[in-house]
Design a protein around this motif. Structure first.
Motif, mmCIF file in Angstrom:
data_model
loop_
_atom_site.group_PDB
_atom_site.id
_atom_site.type_symbol
_atom_site.label_atom_id
_atom_site.label_comp_id
_atom_site.label_asym_id
_atom_site.label_seq_id
_atom_site.Cartn_x
_atom_site.Cartn_y
_atom_site.Cartn_z
ATOM 1 N N GLN A 190 106.065 -51.088 65.090
ATOM 2 C CA GLN A 190 104.836 -51.265 65.873
ATOM 3 C C GLN A 190 103.604 -50.850 65.070
ATOM 4 O O GLN A 190 102.579 -51.549 65.068
ATOM 5 N N LEU A 191 103.704 -49.739 64.356
ATOM 6 C CA LEU A 191 102.540 -49.225 63.623
ATOM 7 C C LEU A 191 102.187 -50.079 62.417
ATOM 8 O O LEU A 191 101.019 -50.118 62.005
ATOM 9 N N LEU A 192 103.169 -50.753 61.836
ATOM 10 C CA LEU A 192 102.898 -51.547 60.635
ATOM 11 C C LEU A 192 101.978 -52.726 60.911
ATOM 12 O O LEU A 192 101.453 -53.331 59.968
ATOM 13 N N GLN A 193 101.773 -53.061 62.164
ATOM 14 C CA GLN A 193 100.814 -54.115 62.480
ATOM 15 C C GLN A 193 99.382 -53.676 62.175
ATOM 16 O O GLN A 193 98.515 -54.511 61.911
ATOM 17 N N ASP A 194 99.130 -52.356 62.186
ATOM 18 C CA ASP A 194 97.760 -51.861 61.996
ATOM 19 C C ASP A 194 97.627 -50.837 60.872
ATOM 20 O O ASP A 194 96.505 -50.571 60.434
ATOM 21 N N PHE A 195 98.738 -50.253 60.429
ATOM 22 C CA PHE A 195 98.658 -49.182 59.441
ATOM 23 C C PHE A 195 99.502 -49.514 58.214
ATOM 24 O O PHE A 195 100.541 -50.175 58.315
ATOM 25 N N ALA A 196 99.044 -49.010 57.072
ATOM 26 C CA ALA A 196 99.791 -49.164 55.825
ATOM 27 C C ALA A 196 100.872 -48.092 55.731
ATOM 28 O O ALA A 196 100.859 -47.096 56.457
ATOM 29 N N VAL A 197 101.802 -48.299 54.813
ATOM 30 C CA VAL A 197 102.858 -47.310 54.599
ATOM 31 C C VAL A 197 102.249 -45.978 54.167
ATOM 32 O O VAL A 197 102.700 -44.903 54.586
ATOM 33 N N SER A 198 101.212 -46.029 53.341
ATOM 34 C CA SER A 198 100.563 -44.793 52.895
ATOM 35 C C SER A 198 99.978 -44.012 54.063
ATOM 36 O O SER A 198 99.960 -42.774 54.050
ATOM 37 N N GLU A 199 99.502 -44.699 55.083
ATOM 38 C CA GLU A 199 98.950 -44.026 56.263
ATOM 39 C C GLU A 199 100.056 -43.506 57.173
ATOM 40 O O GLU A 199 99.923 -42.443 57.787
ATOM 41 N N ILE A 200 101.164 -44.233 57.240
ATOM 42 C CA ILE A 200 102.303 -43.752 58.019
ATOM 43 C C ILE A 200 102.894 -42.506 57.370
ATOM 44 O O ILE A 200 103.420 -41.627 58.064
ATOM 45 N N TYR A 201 102.795 -42.401 56.044
ATOM 46 C CA TYR A 201 103.227 -41.178 55.360
ATOM 47 C C TYR A 201 102.506 -39.958 55.940
ATOM 48 O O TYR A 201 103.112 -38.898 56.154
ATOM 49 N N TYR A 202 101.210 -40.098 56.164
ATOM 50 C CA TYR A 202 100.431 -38.977 56.697
ATOM 51 C C TYR A 202 100.896 -38.622 58.109
ATOM 52 O O TYR A 202 101.080 -37.446 58.440
ATOM 53 N N PHE A 203 101.110 -39.640 58.940
ATOM 54 C CA PHE A 203 101.600 -39.384 60.296
ATOM 55 C C PHE A 203 102.973 -38.707 60.254
ATOM 56 O O PHE A 203 103.266 -37.821 61.069
ATOM 57 N N ALA A 204 103.807 -39.128 59.320
ATOM 58 C CA ALA A 204 105.152 -38.550 59.206
ATOM 59 C C ALA A 204 105.084 -37.079 58.806
ATOM 60 O O ALA A 204 105.848 -36.247 59.319
ATOM 61 N N LYS A 205 104.181 -36.744 57.888
ATOM 62 C CA LYS A 205 104.036 -35.335 57.484
ATOM 63 C C LYS A 205 103.679 -34.461 58.681
ATOM 64 O O LYS A 205 104.258 -33.388 58.884
ATOM 65 N N LEU A 206 102.717 -34.922 59.475
ATOM 66 C CA LEU A 206 102.313 -34.146 60.648
ATOM 67 C C LEU A 206 103.452 -34.041 61.655
ATOM 68 O O LEU A 206 103.684 -32.975 62.245
ATOM 69 N N ALA A 207 104.180 -35.136 61.853
ATOM 70 C CA ALA A 207 105.254 -35.141 62.849
ATOM 71 C C ALA A 207 106.397 -34.217 62.447
ATOM 72 O O ALA A 207 106.935 -33.478 63.284
ATOM 73 N N VAL A 208 106.784 -34.241 61.189
ATOM 74 C CA VAL A 208 107.879 -33.377 60.731
ATOM 75 C C VAL A 208 107.445 -31.915 60.756
ATOM 76 O O VAL A 208 108.227 -31.025 61.121
ATOM 77 N N LYS A 209 106.203 -31.659 60.383
ATOM 78 C CA LYS A 209 105.686 -30.288 60.453
ATOM 79 C C LYS A 209 105.694 -29.784 61.893
ATOM 80 O O LYS A 209 106.060 -28.628 62.169
#
Length: 463
Positions: free
Chosen positions: A304-323
């Protein structure tokens, strides 16, 4: 016994039968001092094992010398697993008994080593014969024109780095492979399996036998360990060599993107981005001793997110989520590591929704622990000629704003007409869509706005 071992002076007065009787009584637990006195052995002897001759088994013969085997006498109470092995009186051959749980260690003498090498060579020859019987000569070559886009791209990746004069494709698990074919081993296995089942690849009989299952008629057990032969014909009926096939593939894939690649190109872009994002989440989760078990939910969120966000931006979301998940577990508010790990997809989605609503972006750098696959490199470097797009650009935005106008501006999915007369996108009313369905689900993919819509049957109509 005398031809093989000289008796010591302390027991020279004893016969062979007396020596064996003495030893058996010693093993039975009788006192050494009593036995020394009874058999008139000098009192200076403190241990019977130092004066008794080695054990000689006349029934056990060396298979190479046809001579008896001998062993050092063991002390009373010694377990069978620790008793010395019998050795040949002439050569270095040893008789190694089967150990606990049927474990068996081989004799290391030169003759036994040569025998084992001959057995290995004979078994390898039998395995090769079985492979040739099952996989040769193979089916007719597949016409090059019938290959799909992903098949051609995968073949190009497999053929990279082949040696001149070598007409086979090295296994993906080979030592000379320094780049993975796909983002995950499971995807690489599936790609190879599909190419094999389509007849595009044939098994090379020189493959590692460990890649097959002898108990199942030598069926392929690990596709990534098989050495392959390309089975593609540029001309009718003639299988082309690797160098010619590589040249044809590179020339076509580096040229203009035709309209019939649109569906596969779109799916591959999102698949590569989705798998790379999931791999990064797993890497981050392992850092904090979490196991990312919500893969199916995470896959849906990432798609769903790849429609609006790049992989590099999803990396940032993933860092926050795992933290956040690690903090959730460390504070004791979660019900365990699995519960904490399951919050990762939801936190990624909520953070991305805030970013989309507030209009901010936080791209991250690549992580060396998530390697770029050969498919990713060839797709963006050779086919699309935009090497950074796969990581720095949103696949959905990139497709809508750049690829559609660049390659597919004149292609349409249906003839012109009223949208109500045909299937059309629910967002932009475009008829330029692909449709997939099964008995309960219908899915449409719009190539103009990149919207993926799913419609599920509420009830089944009886015939």
């Amino acid at each position: 016994m005398k031809p093989y071992f000289e008796l010591l002076g302390e027991v020279k007065h004893l016969s062979e039968e007396q020596i064996e009787q003495l030893y058996q009584r010693y093993l039975a637990g009788e006192k050494t001092s009593d036995l020394i006195a009874e058999y008139k052995i000098p009192v200076a002897v403190r241990s019977l094992l130092t004066v008794l001759p080695p054990l000689l088994d006349k029934q056990l013969k060396c298979p190479y010398c046809n001579l008896p085997m001998w062993a050092k006498r063991y002390a009373k109470g010694t377990p069978a697993s620790l008793r010395p092995a019998f050795k040949c009186v002439r050569c270095e051959h040893r008789s190694v008994p089967v150990g606990q749980y049927r474990r068996h260690s081989h004799c290391t003498c030169t003759a036994c080593y040569q025998v084992r090498q001959q057995e290995v060579a004979a078994q390898a020859e039998r395995d090769r014969e079985q492979l040739l019987k099952r996989y040769s000569p193979g089916g007719p070559p597949v016409a090059y024109a019938s290959l799909g886009f992903v098949q051609k791209l995968a073949l190009l990746a497999l053929l990279e780095g082949f040696k001149p004069g070598n007409d086979s494709i090295a296994p993906l698990e080979g030592a000379n492979r320094n780049e993975s074919l796909a983002p995950s081993a499971a995807t690489a296995e599936e790609l190879l399996k599909n190419l094999y089942e389509a007849g595009v690849l044939r098994v090379d009989a020189d493959s590692d036998i460990q890649a097959f299952d002898p108990g199942a008629d030598y069926r392929i057990r690990r596709f990534c360990a098989v050495r392959w032969l390309p089975n593609v014909a540029l001309d009718a009926g003639m299988r082309c060599p690797c160098d010619e096939l590589y040249g044809a593939l590179y020339q076509e894939l580096s040229g203009v993107v035709p309209a019939n690649w649109k569906s596969e190109l779109y799916a591959l872009m999102f698949s590569l981005a989705r798998e790379e994002s999931l791999s990064y989440i797993r890497v981050l989760a392992e850092e904090v001793d979490l196991v990312f078990s919500a893969a199916s939910r995470g896959e849906a969120v990432i798609a769903q997110l790849l429609q609006d966000f790049a992989v590099s931006e999803i990396y940032y979301f993933a860092k926050l989520a795992v933290k956040n998940a690690a903090h959730f577990f460390a504070t004791g508010n979660s019900k365990g590591r699995t519960h904490a790990s399951n919050t990762i997809p939801g936190y990624i989605l909520s953070t991305a929704q805030h970013a989309l609503a507030e209009g901010w972006r936080r791209p991250s750098y690549r992580d060396s622990r998530v390697t770029k696959s050969a498919l990713h490199r060839l797709l963006y470097d050779v086919v699309l000629k935009d090497s950074s797009a796969g990581f720095a650009k949103s696949p959905g935005v990139y497709w809508r704003d750049e690829l559609l106008p660049r390659f597919f501006a004149t292609s349409t999915g249906y003839e012109a007409g009223q949208p109500s007369a045909h299937l059309f996108c629910r967002e932009c009313d475009s008829c330029n869509i692909d449709v997939w369905m099964d008995k309960v689900m219908l899915q449409t993919t719009c190539y103009d706005c990149a919207t993926v819509s799913r419609f599920q049957a509420v009830y089944e109509v009886e015939d």
